[in-house]
Scaffold this motif. Structure first.
Motif, PDB file in Angstrom:
ATOM      1  N   LEU A  74       0.831  -1.208   0.000  1.00 51.69           N
ATOM      2  CA  LEU A  74       0.000   0.000   0.000  1.00 51.69           C
ATOM      3  C   LEU A  74       0.869   1.263   0.000  1.00 51.69           C
ATOM      4  CD1 LEU A  74      -2.819  -1.107   2.455  1.00 51.69           C
ATOM      5  CD2 LEU A  74      -2.872  -1.025  -0.031  1.00 51.69           C
ATOM      6  N   GLY A  75       2.085   1.173   0.579  1.00 54.65           N
ATOM      7  CA  GLY A  75       3.014   2.307   0.505  1.00 54.65           C
ATOM      8  C   GLY A  75       3.434   2.574  -0.927  1.00 54.65           C
ATOM      9  N   ILE A  76       3.705   1.495  -1.690  1.00 55.93           N
ATOM     10  CA  ILE A  76       4.053   1.653  -3.108  1.00 55.93           C
ATOM     11  C   ILE A  76       2.871   2.235  -3.872  1.00 55.93           C
ATOM     12  CG2 ILE A  76       4.663   0.405  -5.211  1.00 55.93           C
ATOM     13  CD1 ILE A  76       6.199  -1.576  -3.459  1.00 55.93           C
ATOM     14  N   SER A  77       1.669   1.771  -3.545  1.00 53.05           N
ATOM     15  CA  SER A  77       0.465   2.288  -4.226  1.00 53.05           C
ATOM     16  C   SER A  77       0.246   3.764  -3.923  1.00 53.05           C
ATOM     17  CB  SER A  77      -0.761   1.481  -3.789  1.00 53.05           C
ATOM     18  OG  SER A  77      -0.593   0.117  -4.094  1.00 53.05           O
ATOM     19  N   ALA A  78       0.511   4.171  -2.687  1.00 52.44           N
ATOM     20  CA  ALA A  78       0.330   5.583  -2.318  1.00 52.44           C
ATOM     21  C   ALA A  78       1.306   6.470  -3.088  1.00 52.44           C
ATOM     22  CB  ALA A  78       0.536   5.753  -0.812  1.00 52.44           C
ATOM     23  N   GLY A  79       2.572   6.030  -3.167  1.00 52.68           N
ATOM     24  CA  GLY A  79       3.543   6.800  -3.934  1.00 52.68           C
ATOM     25  C   GLY A  79       3.186   6.848  -5.414  1.00 52.68           C
ATOM     26  N   ALA A  80       2.693   5.716  -5.938  1.00 46.79           N
ATOM     27  CA  ALA A  80       2.281   5.679  -7.346  1.00 46.79           C
ATOM     28  C   ALA A  80       1.130   6.638  -7.602  1.00 46.79           C
ATOM     29  CB  ALA A  80       1.886   4.256  -7.729  1.00 46.79           C
ATOM     30  N   LEU A  81       0.216   6.757  -6.647  1.00 43.68           N
ATOM     31  CA  LEU A  81      -0.912   7.688  -6.806  1.00 43.68           C
ATOM     32  C   LEU A  81      -0.414   9.134  -6.856  1.00 43.68           C
ATOM     33  CD1 LEU A  81      -3.983   8.087  -6.918  1.00 43.68           C
ATOM     34  CD2 LEU A  81      -3.989   8.147  -4.419  1.00 43.68           C
ATOM     35  N   LEU A  82       0.518   9.475  -5.990  1.00 39.80           N
ATOM     36  CA  LEU A  82       1.104  10.820  -6.005  1.00 39.80           C
ATOM     37  C   LEU A  82       1.743  11.122  -7.367  1.00 39.80           C
ATOM     38  CD1 LEU A  82       2.918  11.035  -2.539  1.00 39.80           C
ATOM     39  CD2 LEU A  82       1.005  12.446  -3.292  1.00 39.80           C
ATOM     40  N   LEU A  83       2.520  10.137  -7.859  1.00 36.35           N
ATOM     41  CA  LEU A  83       3.210  10.354  -9.134  1.00 36.35           C
ATOM     42  C   LEU A  83       2.232  10.374 -10.304  1.00 36.35           C
ATOM     43  CD1 LEU A  83       6.314   8.107  -8.437  1.00 36.35           C
ATOM     44  CD2 LEU A  83       6.307  10.584  -8.690  1.00 36.35           C
ATOM     45  N   ALA A  84       1.155   9.583 -10.220  1.00 33.63           N
ATOM     46  CA  ALA A  84       0.141   9.609 -11.272  1.00 33.63           C
ATOM     47  C   ALA A  84      -0.510  10.988 -11.354  1.00 33.63           C
ATOM     48  CB  ALA A  84      -0.911   8.529 -11.012  1.00 33.63           C
ATOM     49  N   VAL A  85      -0.837  11.546 -10.188  1.00 32.69           N
ATOM     50  CA  VAL A  85      -1.435  12.900 -10.154  1.00 32.69           C
ATOM     51  C   VAL A  85      -0.434  13.915 -10.702  1.00 32.69           C
ATOM     52  CG1 VAL A  85      -2.259  14.718  -8.607  1.00 32.69           C
ATOM     53  CG2 VAL A  85      -2.966  12.348  -8.226  1.00 32.69           C
ATOM     54  N   HIS A  86       0.839  13.771 -10.305  1.00 35.02           N
ATOM     55  CA  HIS A  86       1.864  14.705 -10.771  1.00 35.02           C
ATOM     56  C   HIS A  86       2.002  14.679 -12.296  1.00 35.02           C
ATOM     57  CE1 HIS A  86       5.717  16.784 -11.142  1.00 35.02           C
ATOM     58  NE2 HIS A  86       6.185  15.735 -11.816  1.00 35.02           N
ATOM     59  N   PHE A  87       2.077  13.497 -12.883  1.00 34.19           N
ATOM     60  CA  PHE A  87       2.309  13.409 -14.329  1.00 34.19           C
ATOM     61  C   PHE A  87       1.060  13.745 -15.135  1.00 34.19           C
ATOM     62  CE2 PHE A  87       6.045  10.948 -12.954  1.00 34.19           C
ATOM     63  CZ  PHE A  87       7.007  11.587 -13.731  1.00 34.19           C
ATOM     64  N   TYR A  88      -0.119  13.472 -14.584  1.00 34.66           N
ATOM     65  CA  TYR A  88      -1.339  13.900 -15.285  1.00 34.66           C
ATOM     66  C   TYR A  88      -1.446  15.424 -15.339  1.00 34.66           C
ATOM     67  CZ  TYR A  88      -3.812   9.517 -16.207  1.00 34.66           C
ATOM     68  OH  TYR A  88      -4.198   8.308 -16.716  1.00 34.66           O
ATOM     69  N   SER A  89      -0.959  16.080 -14.260  1.00 35.53           N
ATOM     70  CA  SER A  89      -1.065  17.544 -14.208  1.00 35.53           C
ATOM     71  C   SER A  89       0.171  18.243 -14.762  1.00 35.53           C
ATOM     72  CB  SER A  89      -1.284  17.983 -12.747  1.00 35.53           C
ATOM     73  OG  SER A  89      -0.161  17.643 -11.944  1.00 35.53           O
ATOM     74  N   LEU A  90       1.143  17.490 -15.275  1.00 37.19           N
ATOM     75  CA  LEU A  90       2.398  18.076 -15.735  1.00 37.19           C
ATOM     76  C   LEU A  90       2.221  19.068 -16.896  1.00 37.19           C
ATOM     77  CD1 LEU A  90       5.340  17.878 -14.840  1.00 37.19           C
ATOM     78  CD2 LEU A  90       5.710  16.145 -16.607  1.00 37.19           C
ATOM     79  N   PRO A  91       1.328  18.806 -17.867  1.00 35.82           N
ATOM     80  CA  PRO A  91       1.173  19.781 -18.968  1.00 35.82           C
ATOM     81  C   PRO A  91       0.635  21.138 -18.516  1.00 35.82           C
ATOM     82  CG  PRO A  91       0.308  17.624 -19.596  1.00 35.82           C
ATOM     83  CD  PRO A  91       0.570  17.572 -18.135  1.00 35.82           C
ATOM     84  N   ARG A  92       0.053  21.189 -17.322  1.00 30.53           N
ATOM     85  CA  ARG A  92      -0.488  22.472 -16.847  1.00 30.53           C
ATOM     86  C   ARG A  92       0.649  23.447 -16.545  1.00 30.53           C
ATOM     87  NH1 ARG A  92      -4.526  20.986 -12.039  1.00 30.53           N
ATOM     88  NH2 ARG A  92      -4.289  23.232 -11.795  1.00 30.53           N
ATOM     89  N   ALA A  93       0.306  24.717 -16.484  1.00 29.19           N
ATOM     90  CA  ALA A  93       1.307  25.756 -16.205  1.00 29.19           C
ATOM     91  C   ALA A  93       1.907  25.567 -14.809  1.00 29.19           C
ATOM     92  CB  ALA A  93       0.683  27.138 -16.329  1.00 29.19           C
ATOM     93  N   ALA A  94       1.034  25.256 -13.843  1.00 29.75           N
ATOM     94  CA  ALA A  94       1.497  25.008 -12.469  1.00 29.75           C
ATOM     95  C   ALA A  94       1.077  23.598 -12.068  1.00 29.75           C
ATOM     96  CB  ALA A  94       0.887  26.031 -11.506  1.00 29.75           C
ATOM     97  N   PRO A  95       2.043  22.700 -11.772  1.00 33.80           N
ATOM     98  CA  PRO A  95       1.684  21.329 -11.380  1.00 33.80           C
ATOM     99  C   PRO A  95       0.787  21.317 -10.144  1.00 33.80           C
ATOM    100  CG  PRO A  95       4.042  21.515 -11.804  1.00 33.80           C
ATOM    101  CD  PRO A  95       3.489  22.899 -11.806  1.00 33.80           C
ATOM    102  N   LEU A  96      -0.058  20.307 -10.077  1.00 36.12           N
ATOM    103  CA  LEU A  96      -1.001  20.199  -8.957  1.00 36.12           C
ATOM    104  C   LEU A  96      -0.263  20.019  -7.631  1.00 36.12           C
ATOM    105  CD1 LEU A  96      -4.074  20.232  -8.696  1.00 36.12           C
ATOM    106  CD2 LEU A  96      -4.046  17.737  -8.739  1.00 36.12           C
ATOM    107  N   ILE A  97       0.819  19.233  -7.656  1.00 37.57           N
ATOM    108  CA  ILE A  97       1.636  19.029  -6.444  1.00 37.57           C
ATOM    109  C   ILE A  97       2.984  19.710  -6.675  1.00 37.57           C
ATOM    110  CG2 ILE A  97       2.639  17.338  -4.869  1.00 37.57           C
ATOM    111  CD1 ILE A  97       0.674  15.286  -5.921  1.00 37.57           C
ATOM    112  N   PRO A  98       3.362  20.716  -5.884  1.00 38.66           N
ATOM    113  CA  PRO A  98       4.662  21.372  -6.056  1.00 38.66           C
ATOM    114  C   PRO A  98       5.797  20.364  -5.924  1.00 38.66           C
ATOM    115  CG  PRO A  98       3.275  22.606  -4.532  1.00 38.66           C
ATOM    116  CD  PRO A  98       2.570  21.312  -4.793  1.00 38.66           C
TER     117      PRO A  98
END
Length: 817
Positions: free
Chosen positions: A10-34
């Motif tokens: 579940l720790g690996i899954s939690a980190g994967a979720l953070l990175l999934a959100v980060h890469f989905y929001s990467l094309p935006r001007a300001a990333p969702l997670i700094p």
């Protein structure tokens, strides 16, 4: 165990979720997670994964261990790079790419290997997670070099990890809610556990070696990518990968000692030095424009130590020995190049290290998990040496018997001596007073002479080597302080006096250690004495009175003595006998050195240990064992030679005869008619307990098969009998039969309340000690005189842990009955 498996996945899954959100929001001007926040969260998750992997790995060598520790290292370096980007250290996209790509390439391949082994060994959930993270890393590398690859592909792979982790979590919740009646496929850990227990665990398997080999790929990737043109430069952005690998490698070194693998633990300690030194070299250009230079003598000595270690490792596993030769070539390449890591020669060897480490990772991981093994040549050299009468490999359960007591660690003295050699030859470089950091000396002195020596001292202390551990820790502190003081230019004319006073204080401490080593052995005496030459060199340098060439001579002498100790410790850990002896004590005092002889130490927590003690007693041996009170010295009743040996080794006084212990009154059942009903009922009510009953001697003694040993037990009129309230002791008596017992200390001395005390007082007189740490009580048993019990009276020879009132209360209840 189930909980820690769940935490890992579940720790690996939690980190994967953070990175999934980060890469989905990467094309935006300001990333969702700094970037800084993302980096910090990944560091927190990496520590959680390291905990889950290490805790579970102490129980079995599962694939989860390798997955958790590998992802933990990945996200540790990954998170720091994100923090550097968030803080503006990585100024543009090219810098960020050069920082990220070496680590991503390493973990793409490493996780792909874990996934392949997982699929082959039917660990589907773990294999899917490893393959998804591997694909995500590969897509991220492609994304950095080609805009055609969008960040959504990376995010999709991380979402797969989240879905698999969610599936696993759902399966565990269902398993608990249905009270273990229902479980989703792949989430029933009980079946996995039983499957893992079916496979016999071999003491020669080091499950942590896989992670250590993956860590070796990481710095090789950093420098190899520069040679192959994958990255444009070496700079501070790649330091997180190198230092994460170095710090984790030290952890793997400690865990390898837990796995009783001295040779690989020593190698991982050596490898951590190179990793931390590489990070230092990449950090140096941030405050100085030129690249640092390397001291040649140190690297030549390092190559010699690695070559010797490779030779000894070849005796256990030829493939591992050949692998170490690549590192020997690496040190030689570094010694030939003044700029070290920055030149093409060493970087070419780095590419070879990357490929070799990947192959070794596959071999080790597959051999740990699969029933069919990839041949590594194990046993080949052993078969050759079996014909030799001179050299014989050490093996068996006593291979890592500690000096005092029971230890969870193998001996780390090999690494301690090697670090002394490395640190002493590192300071042969005087350095430039105007630019003290320009020569790479600090990592060699501080990491090798300091951090790893502290590690060796801590392990030595855990094994009961108090003097050796004190010396290692003192010398480690000295190397750290002196290395930082001298080679960073921290002291000048104004501080020389204070530095000199501190060195004199160290010399006083070392004088005490030299005195103590007179009672240890010759090698340790010269080892501590020659360190005086090093401290004198430090002192003369601090007051600016160092004669030309003195420091070189001092370091050469100390280095050669340390090298002999290194070879001696290696030989003693690999071969039986003393190929290179450490020597006898220079001063031998009466009563000291009992622990120098070979005496088995067996942990009481293991049933196999109790069985071995039973076999020793059956064969006429004497042993120290724990009880419900203090430690005792025992021998089998039916072995008169053993009882006589115990009597003599104890120097038994006539007024303190040996007593008799049984595990159950059933052993006296055939002679029940020889005891009065009141005495029999009193024995039934009083036992098992720390109460010894002195009963009249009679023909019942013959029923226990004591034969000629009866004359050593009790007096002509009476015998003390007891059933101890200790499951280990009663189980031992069940295996051996009635035993003769006396306290495990020379007559007239205090009772022994720890297995270390048994070893110190009687270590050269007993055949084995069953180790159970501190005694549950510090007071001996109560001894009750029952020779006149039929008249209603009892006496007390000794009031111990059970008070008089409690014994009298038991007698009153029996009389009423």
């Amino acid at each position: 165990e189930s909980l820690h498996s769940s935490i890992g996945l579940l720790g690996i899954s939690a980190g994967a979720l953070l990175l999934a959100v980060h890469f989905y929001s990467l094309p935006r001007a300001a990333p969702l997670i700094p970037s800084t926040a993302l980096g910090v969260l990944l560091l927190v998750l990496s520590s959680l994964l390291a905990y889950a992997g290490i805790w579970r790995s102490l129980r079995n060598a599962s694939l989860l261990l390798s997955l958790c520790l590998t992802v933990s290292v990945f996200w540790c370096g990954y998170g720091v790079v994100f923090v550097l980007e968030g803080q503006g250290v990585l100024k543009d996209t090219a810098n960020f790419r050069d920082a990220m790509v070496p680590g991503l390439i390493t973990f793409t391949l490493a996780l792909l290997i874990i996934a392949a082994v997982g699929f082959l060994c039917r660990e589907v959930v773990l294999a899917m997670i490893a393959s998804a993270v591997s694909l995500a890393s590969a897509h991220e590398v492609a994304m950095h070099y080609s805009p055609a690859f969008g960040s959504s592909a990376v995010a999709c792979n991380y979402m797969v990890v989240c879905l698999v982790g969610g599936y696993f979590a759902l399966g565990r919740i269902l398993y608990f809610l249905t009270k273990q009646k229902a479980a989703l496929p792949g989430t029933d850990l009980a079946k996995k556990k039983s499957h893992e227990q079916i496979q016999p665990s071999s003491s020669s398997v080091n499950p942590f070696a896989v992670t250590g080999l993956i860590l070796n790929m990481l710095p090789a990737s950093v420098f190899g990518c520069r040679l192959l043109g994958v990255t444009s430069k070496l700079f501070i952005g790649q330091v997180p990968w190198l230092w994460a690998a170095g710090i984790y490698q030290i952890g793997i070194c400690i865990l390898s000692y837990r796995a009783m693998d001295v040779l690989m633990a020593t190698f991982f300690g050596f490898a951590s030095i190179l990793k931390l030194a590489g990070g230092y070299c990449l950090l140096y250009p941030t405050w100085q424009p030129e690249e640092p230079s390397f001291p040649t003598p140190f690297l030549v000595v390092f190559a010699i130590l690695l070559a010797v270690l490779a030779l000894f490792l070849t005796l256990k596993s030829p493939v591992d020995g050949l692998y170490l030769l690549v590192y020997v070539a690496y040190c030689i390449a570094l010694a030939c190049c003044p700029k070290g890591f920055f030149e093409g020669g060493p970087q070419g060897v780095d590419v070879a290290i990357f490929v070799a480490s990947a192959l070794m990772t596959l071999i080790h991981l597959y051999n740990v998990k699969a029933s069919a093994k990839i041949p590594t040549g194990k046993g080949t050299v052993k078969a050759l040496l079996a014909r030799s009468s001179f050299l014989k490999l050490r093996e068996g359960p006593d291979l890592h018997a500690p000096y005092l007591g029971y230890s969870k660690y193998a001996d780390a003295e090999v690494l301690g001596y090697a670090c002394s050699v490395l640190a002493s030859f590192a300071i042969t470089m005087t350095g430039d007073p105007q630019a003290p950091l320009a020569t790479v000396v600090i990592p060699w002195v501080v990491v090798a002479g300091g951090i790893l020596k502290l590690l060796g001292g801590s392990v030595a202390f855990a094994r009961g080597k108090t003097l050796e551990s004190s010396a290692f820790i003192l010398y480690a502190v000295m190397w750290i302080i002196w290395g930082l003081t001298r080679y960073t230019g921290l002291y000048g004319t104004t501080r020389s006096f204070h530095t000199a006073v501190g060195i004199i204080a160290f010399m006083l401490f070392n004088g005490f250690i030299v005195f103590c080593t007179l009672f240890l052995n010759i090698a340790w005496f010269f080892y501590s004495l020659t360190f005086f030459l090093i401290t004198i060199s430090f002192l003369l340098d601090a007051i600016h009175a160092l004669p030309a060439g003195y420091d070189i001579a001092a370091t050469l002498i100390f280095g050669l003595v340390s090298f002999y100790c290194f070879l001696s410790a290696l030989c003693n850990s690999v071969f039986e006998g003393s190929c290179l002896p450490m020597g006898r004590p220079i001063v031998q005092l009466s009563g000291m050195g009992g622990g120098m002889t070979k005496c088995l130490h067996l942990p009481a927590r293991k049933a196999s240990s109790v069985k071995r003690i039973a076999d020793i007693l059956k064969n006429g041996g004497t042993c120290g064992i724990p009880t419900d009170t203090v430690y005792v010295l025992v021998a089998a009743c039916n072995r008169p030679d053993a009882v006589e040996k115990a009597h003599q080794s104890k120097r038994q006084a006539q007024d303190r005869p040996m007593s008799l212990w049984i595990s159950s009154l059933k052993q006296l059942e055939p002679a029940k008619h020889l005891f009065s009903p009141l005495l029999w009922d009193f024995m039934e009510a009083a036992w098992p307990s720390p109460i010894s009953l002195v009963v009249p001697r009679g023909k019942w003694v013959d029923f226990l098969g004591m034969k000629d040993s009866a004359k050593y037990v009790g007096t002509p009129q009476s015998v003390a009998v007891r059933i101890p309230d200790c499951s280990v002791t009663t189980h031992l008596i069940d295996l051996v039969g009635p035993i003769v017992v006396t306290s495990a200390n020379p007559t007239g001395e205090a009772d022994t309340t720890h297995h270390n005390q048994v070893y110190a007082k009687l270590g050269d007189k007993v055949d084995a000690v069953l180790c159970d740490g501190p005694s549950p009580e510090n007071v001996a048993s109560t001894v009750v005189d029952c020779t006149k019990i039929d008249s209603g009276n009892i006496g007390f020879f000794r009031v111990g842990i059970i008070p008089k009132s409690q014994v009298l209360q038991i007698l009153e209840q029996v009389q009423k009955k």
